[in-house]
Scaffold this motif. Structure first.
Motif, mmCIF file in Angstrom:
data_model
loop_
_atom_site.group_PDB
_atom_site.id
_atom_site.type_symbol
_atom_site.label_atom_id
_atom_site.label_comp_id
_atom_site.label_asym_id
_atom_site.label_seq_id
_atom_site.Cartn_x
_atom_site.Cartn_y
_atom_site.Cartn_z
ATOM 1 N N ALA A 230 10.273 8.526 -6.208
ATOM 2 C CA ALA A 230 11.709 8.665 -6.421
ATOM 3 C C ALA A 230 12.491 7.564 -5.721
ATOM 4 O O ALA A 230 13.618 7.243 -6.105
ATOM 5 C CB ALA A 230 12.173 10.037 -5.922
ATOM 6 N N SER A 231 11.883 6.962 -4.695
ATOM 7 C CA SER A 231 12.559 5.908 -3.937
ATOM 8 C C SER A 231 12.788 4.641 -4.744
ATOM 9 O O SER A 231 13.621 3.809 -4.385
ATOM 10 C CB SER A 231 11.727 5.557 -2.704
ATOM 11 N N GLY A 232 12.034 4.467 -5.818
ATOM 12 C CA GLY A 232 12.129 3.243 -6.606
ATOM 13 C C GLY A 232 11.407 2.070 -5.990
ATOM 14 O O GLY A 232 11.540 0.930 -6.462
ATOM 15 N N ALA A 233 10.604 2.302 -4.945
ATOM 16 C CA ALA A 233 9.856 1.222 -4.290
ATOM 17 C C ALA A 233 8.832 0.638 -5.251
ATOM 18 O O ALA A 233 8.284 1.350 -6.098
ATOM 19 C CB ALA A 233 9.150 1.761 -3.044
ATOM 20 N N PRO A 234 8.559 -0.667 -5.141
ATOM 21 C CA PRO A 234 7.516 -1.253 -5.995
ATOM 22 C C PRO A 234 6.175 -0.594 -5.718
ATOM 23 O O PRO A 234 5.862 -0.246 -4.567
ATOM 24 C CB PRO A 234 7.523 -2.730 -5.602
ATOM 25 N N VAL A 235 5.389 -0.442 -6.767
ATOM 26 C CA VAL A 235 4.111 0.279 -6.682
ATOM 27 C C VAL A 235 2.960 -0.714 -6.614
ATOM 28 O O VAL A 235 2.895 -1.667 -7.404
ATOM 29 C CB VAL A 235 3.932 1.220 -7.891
ATOM 30 N N LEU A 236 2.075 -0.481 -5.670
ATOM 31 C CA LEU A 236 0.813 -1.225 -5.562
ATOM 32 C C LEU A 236 -0.322 -0.256 -5.830
ATOM 33 O O LEU A 236 -0.486 0.737 -5.112
ATOM 34 C CB LEU A 236 0.645 -1.829 -4.171
ATOM 35 N N LEU A 261 6.147 -1.430 5.159
ATOM 36 C CA LEU A 261 6.784 -2.269 4.151
ATOM 37 C C LEU A 261 7.335 -1.423 3.011
ATOM 38 O O LEU A 261 6.863 -0.305 2.767
ATOM 39 C CB LEU A 261 5.779 -3.282 3.604
ATOM 40 N N PRO A 262 8.323 -1.938 2.282
ATOM 41 C CA PRO A 262 8.924 -1.154 1.179
ATOM 42 C C PRO A 262 8.066 -1.172 -0.078
ATOM 43 O O PRO A 262 8.510 -1.573 -1.163
ATOM 44 C CB PRO A 262 10.265 -1.854 0.967
ATOM 45 N N TRP A 263 6.817 -0.747 0.063
ATOM 46 C CA TRP A 263 5.896 -0.598 -1.055
ATOM 47 C C TRP A 263 5.463 0.867 -1.135
ATOM 48 O O TRP A 263 5.351 1.535 -0.109
ATOM 49 C CB TRP A 263 4.647 -1.465 -0.866
ATOM 50 N N HIS A 264 5.179 1.319 -2.344
ATOM 51 C CA HIS A 264 4.529 2.616 -2.512
ATOM 52 C C HIS A 264 3.099 2.331 -2.963
ATOM 53 O O HIS A 264 2.882 1.729 -4.021
ATOM 54 C CB HIS A 264 5.240 3.483 -3.554
ATOM 55 N N PRO A 283 3.605 7.617 5.167
ATOM 56 C CA PRO A 283 4.272 8.388 4.097
ATOM 57 C C PRO A 283 4.392 7.636 2.773
ATOM 58 O O PRO A 283 4.584 8.269 1.734
ATOM 59 C CB PRO A 283 5.659 8.689 4.699
ATOM 60 N N ASN A 284 4.277 6.313 2.799
ATOM 61 C CA ASN A 284 4.386 5.544 1.550
ATOM 62 C C ASN A 284 3.023 5.252 0.924
ATOM 63 O O ASN A 284 2.923 4.424 0.014
ATOM 64 C CB ASN A 284 5.122 4.226 1.798
ATOM 65 N N VAL A 285 1.980 5.919 1.394
ATOM 66 C CA VAL A 285 0.622 5.728 0.861
ATOM 67 C C VAL A 285 0.073 7.067 0.405
ATOM 68 O O VAL A 285 0.085 8.043 1.164
ATOM 69 C CB VAL A 285 -0.317 5.112 1.920
ATOM 70 N N GLU A 286 -0.405 7.129 -0.828
ATOM 71 C CA GLU A 286 -1.068 8.325 -1.339
ATOM 72 C C GLU A 286 -2.492 7.971 -1.740
ATOM 73 O O GLU A 286 -2.765 6.872 -2.233
ATOM 74 C CB GLU A 286 -0.308 8.927 -2.517
ATOM 75 N N ALA A 287 -3.420 8.897 -1.502
ATOM 76 C CA ALA A 287 -4.836 8.646 -1.781
ATOM 77 C C ALA A 287 -5.400 9.759 -2.644
ATOM 78 O O ALA A 287 -5.145 10.939 -2.391
ATOM 79 C CB ALA A 287 -5.629 8.541 -0.476
ATOM 80 N N VAL A 296 -0.293 4.887 -13.747
ATOM 81 C CA VAL A 296 0.115 4.165 -12.541
ATOM 82 C C VAL A 296 0.429 2.707 -12.870
ATOM 83 O O VAL A 296 1.434 2.146 -12.413
ATOM 84 C CB VAL A 296 -0.966 4.262 -11.452
ATOM 85 N N LEU A 297 -0.428 2.071 -13.669
ATOM 86 C CA LEU A 297 -0.212 0.661 -13.997
ATOM 87 C C LEU A 297 1.094 0.440 -14.764
ATOM 88 O O LEU A 297 1.700 -0.632 -14.663
ATOM 89 C CB LEU A 297 -1.395 0.125 -14.813
ATOM 90 N N ALA A 298 1.535 1.451 -15.494
ATOM 91 C CA ALA A 298 2.803 1.318 -16.222
ATOM 92 C C ALA A 298 3.975 1.104 -15.277
ATOM 93 O O ALA A 298 5.023 0.573 -15.688
ATOM 94 C CB ALA A 298 3.039 2.559 -17.076
ATOM 95 N N HIS A 299 3.809 1.474 -14.007
ATOM 96 C CA HIS A 299 4.886 1.334 -13.028
ATOM 97 C C HIS A 299 4.528 0.349 -11.909
ATOM 98 O O HIS A 299 5.338 0.128 -11.009
ATOM 99 C CB HIS A 299 5.213 2.696 -12.415
ATOM 100 N N ALA A 300 3.334 -0.227 -11.950
ATOM 101 C CA ALA A 300 2.860 -1.058 -10.843
ATOM 102 C C ALA A 300 3.402 -2.480 -10.932
ATOM 103 O O ALA A 300 3.577 -3.039 -12.022
ATOM 104 C CB ALA A 300 1.331 -1.088 -10.824
ATOM 105 N N SER A 301 3.643 -3.062 -9.757
ATOM 106 C CA SER A 301 4.028 -4.467 -9.666
ATOM 107 C C SER A 301 2.820 -5.359 -9.440
ATOM 108 O O SER A 301 2.788 -6.508 -9.884
ATOM 109 C CB SER A 301 5.027 -4.672 -8.524
ATOM 110 N N VAL A 302 1.789 -4.825 -8.736
ATOM 111 C CA VAL A 302 0.561 -5.571 -8.444
ATOM 112 C C VAL A 302 -0.594 -4.578 -8.462
ATOM 113 O O VAL A 302 -0.443 -3.415 -8.075
ATOM 114 C CB VAL A 302 0.630 -6.267 -7.062
ATOM 115 N N PHE A 303 -1.754 -5.063 -8.905
ATOM 116 C CA PHE A 303 -2.982 -4.273 -8.890
ATOM 117 C C PHE A 303 -3.977 -4.982 -7.985
ATOM 118 O O PHE A 303 -4.313 -6.148 -8.209
ATOM 119 C CB PHE A 303 -3.543 -4.145 -10.304
ATOM 120 N N LEU A 304 -4.430 -4.290 -6.943
ATOM 121 C CA LEU A 304 -5.423 -4.816 -6.012
ATOM 122 C C LEU A 304 -6.757 -4.177 -6.356
ATOM 123 O O LEU A 304 -6.921 -2.962 -6.251
ATOM 124 C CB LEU A 304 -5.015 -4.477 -4.573
#
Length: 406
Positions: A230-236, A261-264, A283-287, A296-304
């Motif tokens: 909901a934060s709108g943070a970029p997704v990794l 960092l402001p990443w989800h 709190p900004n990391v989910e496993a 997830v990729l539909a919203h991701a900025s980078v894929f590691l």
């Protein structure tokens, strides 16, 4: 269906990177009215059954164990003999399944090249070879590329010598004509279907009409089970695929790298690391053991990721640039192609640290040129045709190849 109903025997290799591109093709052929008999191990039986195909077991089961952590020249020398043993062991069971009459075509994974070609030759039926990764011709040799990273294989290695003797014995006792035996070895007339676009293939323009590049078979449908923050943070998105994912330390590095960092960050762990093994996460990391990658990729900025071909194709289908950490020789070759095309940045396995990962992701996220190149490749990936084109190619092969095998 654009022609008569046919019976196809599918021999996919029972590992995720090989099996998953094939299942949508099987489902498409069944939907067109064809009968498909697909061989699988227990791990994949339900997935195959869901396509509508008839499932038959590989007996004895082909191994779906992940490759060793480190693949060197010795391992590369021993692998062909292991595969030859497995490929010939399943032949009697497969033949017995068709005792009432052979199928109209044999569709086989490139790993099972001897099994597929031998059955097609005995039955005098057309065949199609499936490749989930790069394919080779006189302009590009995938095996030679692997050896650049694993080390050169000694032709006098005992396993290579035994492989050559056993292969000669198998082909020699096959009951085939001499010209058919030669084709078993070299596959010069074989038709190959590759699950990547021609534009991603090394020397892609040099492959002739006996090669079809259909791209990934994912269809881009959004799976349920994940929502963006909901934060709108970029997704990794972070994943090590299915073969090298026993790396809790790697996932801990990722959590630490982006904690402030402001990443989800979404960690897709696989089945060999439990979320609890990572300790308390920011709190900004989910496993999760599993996430719907497309969602997830539909919203991701980078894929590691580890630069497995399945992961690469999913990322390019979604138009997401990558940071890749290759482990095995095949993944190093994939990473080389990604960097040649300007679609990813590589972090070497022995250089992984929270700082290295954080810096690489930041560079990729800020690289507008890379994003543009990824968007261009996404167009090629989607235009390749996927499962529908693969089914079209197989049907066309059935229409045109009948005279070639006589």
């Amino acid at each position: 269906m654009t022609g008569p109903r046919r019976h196809l025997a599918f021999l996919p290799y029972p590992a995720y990177g090989h099996m998953m591109p094939v299942l949508p093709v099987v489902a498409e052929l069944v939907a067109r009215g064809h009968r498909v008999t697909c061989f699988a191990t227990e791990d994949f039986e339900e997935r195959v059954r869901a396509t509508g195909a008839e499932v038959r077991p590989y007996d004895p089961p082909l191994s779906s164990d992940p490759p060793p952590e480190n693949i060197d020249a010795d391992e590369c020398a021993r692998a062909p003999l292991k595969l030859l043993d497995a490929s010939t062991a399943v032949l009697p069971t497969i033949e017995s399944c068709f005792s009432g009459g052979p199928p109209d075509a044999v569709v086989y994974d490139t790993t099972l090249w001897l099994t597929g070609r031998l059955l097609a030759a005995r039955w005098q039926r057309p065949s199609i070879q499936l490749s989930p990764t790069f394919i080779s011709n006189e302009h590009f040799d995938l095996s030679a590329q692997h050896q650049e990273y694993a080390g050169r294989v000694d032709p006098a290695h005992p396993a290579i010598v035994e492989f050559a003797a056993r292969l000669t014995e198998t082909v020699g006792s096959s009951g085939l004509r001499d010209e058919q035996k030669a084709e078993l070895f070299y596959g010069r007339r074989e038709f190959t279907l590759a699950f990547l676009p021609r534009e991603f293939q090394f020397a892609g323009a040099t492959f002739d009409e006996r090669h079809a590049f259909v791209g990934p078979t994912c269809d881009g449908r959004q799976e349920d089970g994940w929502q963006p923050p909901a934060s709108g943070a970029p997704v990794l998105l972070v994943s090590l695929g299915t073969t090298v994912n026993n790396r809790p330390d790697f996932f801990r590095h990722c959590a630490k790298a982006f904690a402030d960092l402001p990443w989800h960050v979404v960690l897709a762990l696989g089945d060999r690391v439990a979320p609890g093994e990572l300790g308390e996460l920011p709190p900004n990391v989910e496993a999760h053991r599993w996430v719907p990658m497309g969602a997830v990729l539909a919203h991701a900025s980078v894929f590691l990721c580890q630069s497995g071909m399945g992961s690469i194709m999913e990322s390019l289908y979604a138009g997401v640039p990558m940071v890749v950490v290759p482990h095995h020789p095949e993944q190093h070759v994939n990473a080389r192609r990604l960097t040649e095309l300007g679609l990813a940045e590589v972090v070497q396995r022995d250089e992984v640290s929270p700082e290295a990962l954080r810096d690489a992701v930041a560079r990729v996220a800020g690289d507008s040129g890379m994003r543009e190149r990824v968007r261009d490749m996404r167009q090629h990936v989607r235009a390749a045709g996927g499962a529908r084109r693969a089914a079209d190619v197989i049907e066309e092969r059935l229409r045109t190849a009948s005279l070639e095998v006589r």
